[in-house]
Scaffold this motif. Structure first.
Motif, PDB file in Angstrom:
ATOM      1  N   THR A 133     -32.590 -14.778  -1.710  1.00 52.93           N
ATOM      2  CA  THR A 133     -33.176 -14.506  -0.406  1.00 52.93           C
ATOM      3  C   THR A 133     -32.693 -13.151   0.114  1.00 52.93           C
ATOM      4  OG1 THR A 133     -31.424 -15.798   0.662  1.00 52.93           O
ATOM      5  CG2 THR A 133     -33.508 -16.916   0.226  1.00 52.93           C
ATOM      6  N   THR A 134     -33.367 -12.684   1.144  1.00 52.38           N
ATOM      7  CA  THR A 134     -33.115 -11.350   1.684  1.00 52.38           C
ATOM      8  C   THR A 134     -31.706 -11.177   2.221  1.00 52.38           C
ATOM      9  OG1 THR A 134     -34.130 -12.136   3.727  1.00 52.38           O
ATOM     10  CG2 THR A 134     -35.524 -10.865   2.227  1.00 52.38           C
ATOM     11  N   SER A 135     -31.075 -12.268   2.602  1.00 54.50           N
ATOM     12  CA  SER A 135     -29.679 -12.243   3.033  1.00 54.50           C
ATOM     13  C   SER A 135     -29.008 -13.515   2.557  1.00 54.50           C
ATOM     14  CB  SER A 135     -29.571 -12.121   4.562  1.00 54.50           C
ATOM     15  OG  SER A 135     -30.167 -13.231   5.202  1.00 54.50           O
ATOM     16  N   VAL A 136     -27.698 -13.471   2.476  1.00 53.13           N
ATOM     17  CA  VAL A 136     -26.910 -14.612   1.990  1.00 53.13           C
ATOM     18  C   VAL A 136     -25.819 -14.903   3.006  1.00 53.13           C
ATOM     19  CG1 VAL A 136     -25.430 -15.499   0.165  1.00 53.13           C
ATOM     20  CG2 VAL A 136     -27.382 -14.028  -0.415  1.00 53.13           C
ATOM     21  N   LEU A 137     -25.970 -15.985   3.733  1.00 47.31           N
ATOM     22  CA  LEU A 137     -25.011 -16.367   4.771  1.00 47.31           C
ATOM     23  C   LEU A 137     -24.724 -15.185   5.699  1.00 47.31           C
ATOM     24  CD1 LEU A 137     -22.498 -18.600   2.765  1.00 47.31           C
ATOM     25  CD2 LEU A 137     -24.630 -19.246   3.883  1.00 47.31           C
ATOM     26  N   LEU A 160     -35.977 -10.094 -10.525  1.00 48.56           N
ATOM     27  CA  LEU A 160     -35.306 -10.619  -9.338  1.00 48.56           C
ATOM     28  C   LEU A 160     -36.353 -10.794  -8.240  1.00 48.56           C
ATOM     29  CD1 LEU A 160     -32.603 -11.378  -7.913  1.00 48.56           C
ATOM     30  CD2 LEU A 160     -32.588  -9.021  -7.042  1.00 48.56           C
ATOM     31  N   SER A 161     -36.661 -12.041  -7.926  1.00 48.03           N
ATOM     32  CA  SER A 161     -37.612 -12.356  -6.859  1.00 48.03           C
ATOM     33  C   SER A 161     -36.844 -12.524  -5.553  1.00 48.03           C
ATOM     34  CB  SER A 161     -38.357 -13.650  -7.193  1.00 48.03           C
ATOM     35  OG  SER A 161     -39.146 -14.082  -6.104  1.00 48.03           O
ATOM     36  N   ILE A 162     -37.306 -11.817  -4.507  1.00 50.22           N
ATOM     37  CA  ILE A 162     -36.617 -11.850  -3.214  1.00 50.22           C
ATOM     38  C   ILE A 162     -37.531 -12.476  -2.174  1.00 50.22           C
ATOM     39  CG2 ILE A 162     -35.443 -10.509  -1.443  1.00 50.22           C
ATOM     40  CD1 ILE A 162     -34.944  -8.340  -3.516  1.00 50.22           C
ATOM     41  N   HIS A 163     -37.007 -13.482  -1.480  1.00 53.30           N
ATOM     42  CA  HIS A 163     -37.777 -14.252  -0.494  1.00 53.30           C
ATOM     43  C   HIS A 163     -37.040 -14.219   0.838  1.00 53.30           C
ATOM     44  CE1 HIS A 163     -39.486 -17.820   1.513  1.00 53.30           C
ATOM     45  NE2 HIS A 163     -40.495 -17.733   0.671  1.00 53.30           N
ATOM     46  N   PRO A 164     -37.754 -14.208   1.954  1.00 49.76           N
ATOM     47  CA  PRO A 164     -37.060 -14.267   3.245  1.00 49.76           C
ATOM     48  C   PRO A 164     -36.118 -15.466   3.334  1.00 49.76           C
ATOM     49  CG  PRO A 164     -39.370 -13.799   3.586  1.00 49.76           C
ATOM     50  CD  PRO A 164     -39.226 -14.118   2.123  1.00 49.76           C
ATOM     51  N   ALA A 165     -35.023 -15.272   4.044  1.00 43.16           N
ATOM     52  CA  ALA A 165     -34.034 -16.340   4.201  1.00 43.16           C
ATOM     53  C   ALA A 165     -34.395 -17.303   5.317  1.00 43.16           C
ATOM     54  CB  ALA A 165     -32.664 -15.727   4.473  1.00 43.16           C
ATOM     55  N   GLY A 166     -35.308 -16.906   6.184  1.00 39.81           N
ATOM     56  CA  GLY A 166     -35.636 -17.763   7.327  1.00 39.81           C
ATOM     57  C   GLY A 166     -34.531 -17.794   8.354  1.00 39.81           C
ATOM     58  N   ARG A 167     -33.905 -16.645   8.552  1.00 40.20           N
ATOM     59  CA  ARG A 167     -32.787 -16.551   9.492  1.00 40.20           C
ATOM     60  C   ARG A 167     -33.082 -15.553  10.610  1.00 40.20           C
ATOM     61  NH1 ARG A 167     -32.092 -20.698   7.881  1.00 40.20           N
ATOM     62  NH2 ARG A 167     -30.330 -21.630   6.781  1.00 40.20           N
ATOM     63  N   ASP A 168     -34.375 -15.382  10.923  1.00 34.60           N
ATOM     64  CA  ASP A 168     -34.807 -14.616  12.096  1.00 34.60           C
ATOM     65  C   ASP A 168     -34.398 -13.153  12.033  1.00 34.60           C
ATOM     66  OD1 ASP A 168     -35.698 -17.109  13.375  1.00 34.60           O
ATOM     67  OD2 ASP A 168     -33.553 -17.504  13.578  1.00 34.60           O
ATOM     68  N   ALA A 169     -34.133 -12.642  10.834  1.00 37.78           N
ATOM     69  CA  ALA A 169     -33.677 -11.267  10.676  1.00 37.78           C
ATOM     70  C   ALA A 169     -32.465 -10.974  11.547  1.00 37.78           C
ATOM     71  CB  ALA A 169     -34.803 -10.270  10.995  1.00 37.78           C
ATOM     72  N   THR A 190     -38.969  -6.508   5.189  1.00 36.57           N
ATOM     73  CA  THR A 190     -38.915  -5.069   5.474  1.00 36.57           C
ATOM     74  C   THR A 190     -37.483  -4.558   5.461  1.00 36.57           C
ATOM     75  OG1 THR A 190     -40.830  -5.376   6.938  1.00 36.57           O
ATOM     76  CG2 THR A 190     -39.631  -3.290   7.118  1.00 36.57           C
ATOM     77  N   ILE A 191     -36.607  -5.260   6.165  1.00 36.06           N
ATOM     78  CA  ILE A 191     -35.214  -4.835   6.270  1.00 36.06           C
ATOM     79  C   ILE A 191     -34.535  -4.848   4.906  1.00 36.06           C
ATOM     80  CG2 ILE A 191     -32.962  -5.487   7.209  1.00 36.06           C
ATOM     81  CD1 ILE A 191     -34.564  -6.551   9.685  1.00 36.06           C
ATOM     82  N   CYS A 192     -34.782  -5.903   4.133  1.00 34.95           N
ATOM     83  CA  CYS A 192     -34.152  -5.993   2.817  1.00 34.95           C
ATOM     84  C   CYS A 192     -34.617  -4.858   1.912  1.00 34.95           C
ATOM     85  CB  CYS A 192     -34.474  -7.342   2.182  1.00 34.95           C
ATOM     86  SG  CYS A 192     -33.751  -7.569   0.536  1.00 34.95           S
TER      87      CYS A 192
END
Length: 328
Positions: A133-137, A160-169, A190-192
């Protein structure tokens, strides 16, 4: 149908009830959003999925558990969940090899455990690549902390497939205003993508086949602006964003929005786009639209290139045809 003509959906999901229950036992509280959508592994759900795929003209899907990734502070919990997910996917692919491949999930942020699980998943389970995901913890995927992961992916020339983390950016303005997925997810994309560019990841690890979700979010609209701004905001960047963006790939999940697809094709080049549907969030007529919108927006030759581009993700794919390490 010959492999080179297969239409492959690189952005699709499937979750087992055992996996979701294990995540809940470790403290996840949002797994209800993955239930009741027809994305399980029961015979009835699989038969319905295959019928919808056939109607939409989709031959094969590459599965991922994102955003329900096994990221936990406790390494033992993260590893147990990752192994359960990967073993389950390996079984699903073994039972339906003509229909499915799968991205491995990793027990992040634990790097040694993740590198070990990556080796097991790619070497022993023969999975198609890795999904994160786009971020990890709360830590951006572009953080140099994750470079050992990219180094191994680079050695393998892996996907490497990157998916949104669902953490509101990370934004309270998104979280408090009911926009987690409608706005938050593409903002995370976008941010990632921009953080990877600013940290030099596409240039530093050129053999990693990075695939972003949702056309890279707002990235197609921002690249010329970013080129201008890096001169004073990030003067150490060694490659202009407009150029660096073409070192990566972007799935076509755009909910049938032709202007967005045209912007991505014009910004990255058609050869940077791969078919994605976000199944089960697009099913039935919406799933068909995910294919038809590509056919109606692009030229026939370009549309077919995009629709069949995901073949390289398959273990039996022709590595010389797609995801080339050198870019123009």
């Amino acid at each position: 149908m010959k492999l080179e003509m297969m239409r492959i959906d690189v952005h699709a999901h499937l979750w087992s009830e055992d996996y979701l229950r294990l995540l809940e036992s470790y403290g996840r509280e949002d797994t209800a959003t993955q239930r009741g959508l027809g994305a399980g592994d029961s015979p009835a759900e699989l038969d319905a999925r295959f019928a919808m795929n056939d109607a939409a003209g989709i031959d094969h899907q590459v599965l991922s558990v994102s955003p329900q990734s096994p990221y936990f502070p406790a390494e033992q919990e993260a590893l147990a969940a990752a192994r359960l997910a990967n073993d389950h996917y390996a079984g699903v692919v073994r039972d339906h090899p003509e229909r499915f491949s799968a991205f491995a999930t990793l027990p992040l942020p634990h790097l040694d455990a993740s590198l070990g699980e990556m080796a097991r998943a790619l070497d022993d389970l023969r999975m198609a690549g890795v999904g994160v995901t786009t971020s990890v913890l709360g830590r951006s995927l572009g953080d140099p902390f994750f470079w050992p992961l990219f180094e191994e992916l680079n050695l393998r020339a892996a996907c490497l497939s990157i998916h949104p983390a669902g953490r509101d950016a990370g934004s309270p303005l998104i979280a408090r205003n009911r926009m987690r997925w409608m706005v938050g997810a593409p903002m995370e994309d976008t941010i990632c993508a921009m953080h990877l560019i600013l940290e030099g990841v596409p240039n530093r690890f050129p053999r990693v086949r990075i695939v972003h979700s949702h056309l890279g979010g707002a990235l197609p609209m921002l690249l010329p602006r970013a080129d201008e701004h890096v001169r004073w905001e990030a003067p150490d960047v060694d490659m202009m964003p407009t150029h660096a963006a073409r070192f990566m790939y972007y799935d076509t999940v755009a909910h049938g929005h032709a202007p967005a697809l045209r912007a991505a094709a014009d910004s990255y080049g058609v050869d940077r786009l791969v078919l994605g549907t976000d199944f089960p969030y697009q099913t039935g007529a919406a799933l068909r639209r995910a294919v038809v919108s590509i056919e109606e927006t692009l030229t026939p030759e370009a549309a077919e290139e995009v629709l069949t581009a995901g073949e390289e993700l398959l273990p039996a794919g022709n590595s010389s045809r797609r995801f080339r390490p050198s870019r123009s």
